[in-house]
Design a protein around this motif. Structure first.
Motif, mmCIF file in Angstrom:
data_model
loop_
_atom_site.group_PDB
_atom_site.id
_atom_site.type_symbol
_atom_site.label_atom_id
_atom_site.label_comp_id
_atom_site.label_asym_id
_atom_site.label_seq_id
_atom_site.Cartn_x
_atom_site.Cartn_y
_atom_site.Cartn_z
ATOM 1 N N GLU A 32 0.818 -1.212 0.000
ATOM 2 C CA GLU A 32 0.000 0.000 0.000
ATOM 3 C C GLU A 32 0.853 1.264 0.000
ATOM 4 O O GLU A 32 0.589 2.209 -0.744
ATOM 5 C CB GLU A 32 -0.937 -0.001 1.211
ATOM 6 N N LEU A 33 1.915 1.280 0.824
ATOM 7 C CA LEU A 33 2.773 2.459 0.888
ATOM 8 C C LEU A 33 3.556 2.656 -0.406
ATOM 9 O O LEU A 33 3.734 3.774 -0.882
ATOM 10 C CB LEU A 33 3.733 2.358 2.077
ATOM 11 N N ASN A 34 4.030 1.563 -0.984
ATOM 12 C CA ASN A 34 4.742 1.661 -2.254
ATOM 13 C C ASN A 34 3.822 2.139 -3.361
ATOM 14 O O ASN A 34 4.191 2.975 -4.193
ATOM 15 C CB ASN A 34 5.347 0.297 -2.620
ATOM 16 N N TYR A 40 -9.438 10.768 -6.319
ATOM 17 C CA TYR A 40 -9.512 9.492 -7.039
ATOM 18 C C TYR A 40 -8.684 8.431 -6.309
ATOM 19 O O TYR A 40 -9.137 7.291 -6.127
ATOM 20 C CB TYR A 40 -8.996 9.681 -8.461
ATOM 21 N N VAL A 41 -7.482 8.815 -5.889
ATOM 22 C CA VAL A 41 -6.605 7.882 -5.174
ATOM 23 C C VAL A 41 -7.228 7.480 -3.846
ATOM 24 O O VAL A 41 -7.259 6.303 -3.486
ATOM 25 C CB VAL A 41 -5.212 8.510 -4.940
ATOM 26 N N ARG A 42 -7.733 8.457 -3.118
ATOM 27 C CA ARG A 42 -8.330 8.154 -1.809
ATOM 28 C C ARG A 42 -9.535 7.227 -1.960
ATOM 29 O O ARG A 42 -9.679 6.258 -1.214
ATOM 30 C CB ARG A 42 -8.750 9.440 -1.091
ATOM 31 N N GLN A 43 -10.379 7.503 -2.934
ATOM 32 C CA GLN A 43 -11.557 6.658 -3.170
ATOM 33 C C GLN A 43 -11.140 5.231 -3.516
ATOM 34 O O GLN A 43 -11.737 4.259 -3.062
ATOM 35 C CB GLN A 43 -12.403 7.253 -4.294
ATOM 36 N N ALA A 66 -5.163 5.003 7.668
ATOM 37 C CA ALA A 66 -3.909 4.698 8.352
ATOM 38 C C ALA A 66 -2.736 4.749 7.371
ATOM 39 O O ALA A 66 -1.652 5.256 7.697
ATOM 40 C CB ALA A 66 -3.983 3.320 9.008
ATOM 41 N N THR A 67 -2.943 4.249 6.152
ATOM 42 C CA THR A 67 -1.903 4.275 5.132
ATOM 43 C C THR A 67 -1.568 5.714 4.745
ATOM 44 O O THR A 67 -0.393 6.084 4.645
ATOM 45 C CB THR A 67 -2.346 3.495 3.881
ATOM 46 N N GLU A 114 3.120 11.367 7.276
ATOM 47 C CA GLU A 114 3.981 11.615 8.435
ATOM 48 C C GLU A 114 5.422 11.179 8.207
ATOM 49 O O GLU A 114 6.348 11.766 8.759
ATOM 50 C CB GLU A 114 3.425 10.877 9.662
ATOM 51 N N VAL A 115 5.602 10.134 7.384
ATOM 52 C CA VAL A 115 6.931 9.542 7.267
ATOM 53 C C VAL A 115 7.461 9.546 5.838
ATOM 54 O O VAL A 115 8.481 10.154 5.531
ATOM 55 C CB VAL A 115 6.926 8.091 7.816
#
Length: 249
Positions: free
Chosen positions: A62-64, A86-89, A102-103, A109-110
């Motif tokens: 998910e982070l990648n 679009y990405v959030r949906q 959370a992702t 944050e990081v």
């Protein structure tokens, strides 16, 4: 290394719960930015994204993926709210609101504060994901670029570079691109054949592409990925029907 530093800092300032949270965030940074090429780490979840040799945990994936999204969103020098929405949906549909939030939180944050290296991220994913997953990633990135109604040349170039880093062929990239850019040759590009191909070659290409993009290939993935697979499959069917009508076959 970063995971243990995070654990120590969290332990000092937030107690045991902080230590655990620090370790998890540090682990994500380790996996995202230090591109470990060793086999599956002991204790790592054997998620369905992986190949036989190596695996990628859902959190890492998910982070990648979100990192690649940010590269495409910023490719034209502007940050479109519609592209971000679009990405959030997509993430909410794929992972649920709580996990998606959370992702995004961890990313903001990081990860977002560090330089994001597309080649390193794609190298990590290429070694740990199936080809059909990487095809869906590129299809998703085109969806992001199109979300604001305009796909810039810089966005196309960036997605092309990412597709190459992910080990996809030029024909595969052009096939996915043609699903978003319709012109006289789109149907042929989707099927990865030349316009001069014979009827028999077109039929053979259609069967191969229908098999390649069949939704069952992504049944192990979340809902958004399955929906993307179904969309690609429909594009292949529509392309073949277009050629059939054009040629009378």
């Amino acid at each position: 290394m970063v995971r243990w530093i995070g654990a120590i800092i969290g332990l000092v300032f937030r107690g045991w719960m902080g230590g655990i949270a620090g370790y998890v965030i540090g682990m994500l940074i380790d996996n995202l930015f230090f591109n470990k090429n060793t086999g599956t780490t002991s204790g790592r979840s054997s998620a369905p994204f992986g190949s036989q040799e190596q695996t990628v945990t859902p959190g890492d994936f998910e982070l990648n993926l979100l990192s690649l999204c940010s590269i495409v969103i910023k490719a034209d020098g502007q940050v479109s709210q519609r592209e971000m929405d679009y990405v959030r949906q997509y993430f909410v549909q794929a992972y649920g609101k709580e996990r998606a939030n959370a992702t995004f939180r961890t990313f903001n944050e990081v990860v977002k504060k560090r330089e994001i290296n597309a080649q390193r991220i794609c190298s990590y994913l290429t070694q740990r994901t199936r080809r059909e997953v990487r095809l869906q990633i590129v299809h998703f990135l085109f969806g992001i670029a199109q979300a604001d109604g305009t796909v810039s040349t810089s966005e196309v170039n960036q997605i092309s570079q990412i597709a190459g880093y992910l080990g996809l062929s030029r024909g595969e990239f052009e096939s996915l691109k043609a699903m978003f850019f319709k012109n006289a040759d789109s149907a042929y590009k989707i099927l990865e054949v030349e316009k001069t191909a014979t009827d028999a070659e077109v039929k053979k290409a259609y069967r191969a592409m229908a098999k390649k993009y069949h939704p069952d290939k992504l049944q192990h993935m979340d809902e958004a990925y399955r929906a993307g697979a179904e969309e690609k499959f429909r594009n292949v069917q529509d392309a073949y029907e277009t050629i059939q009508k054009e040629r009378g076959i």
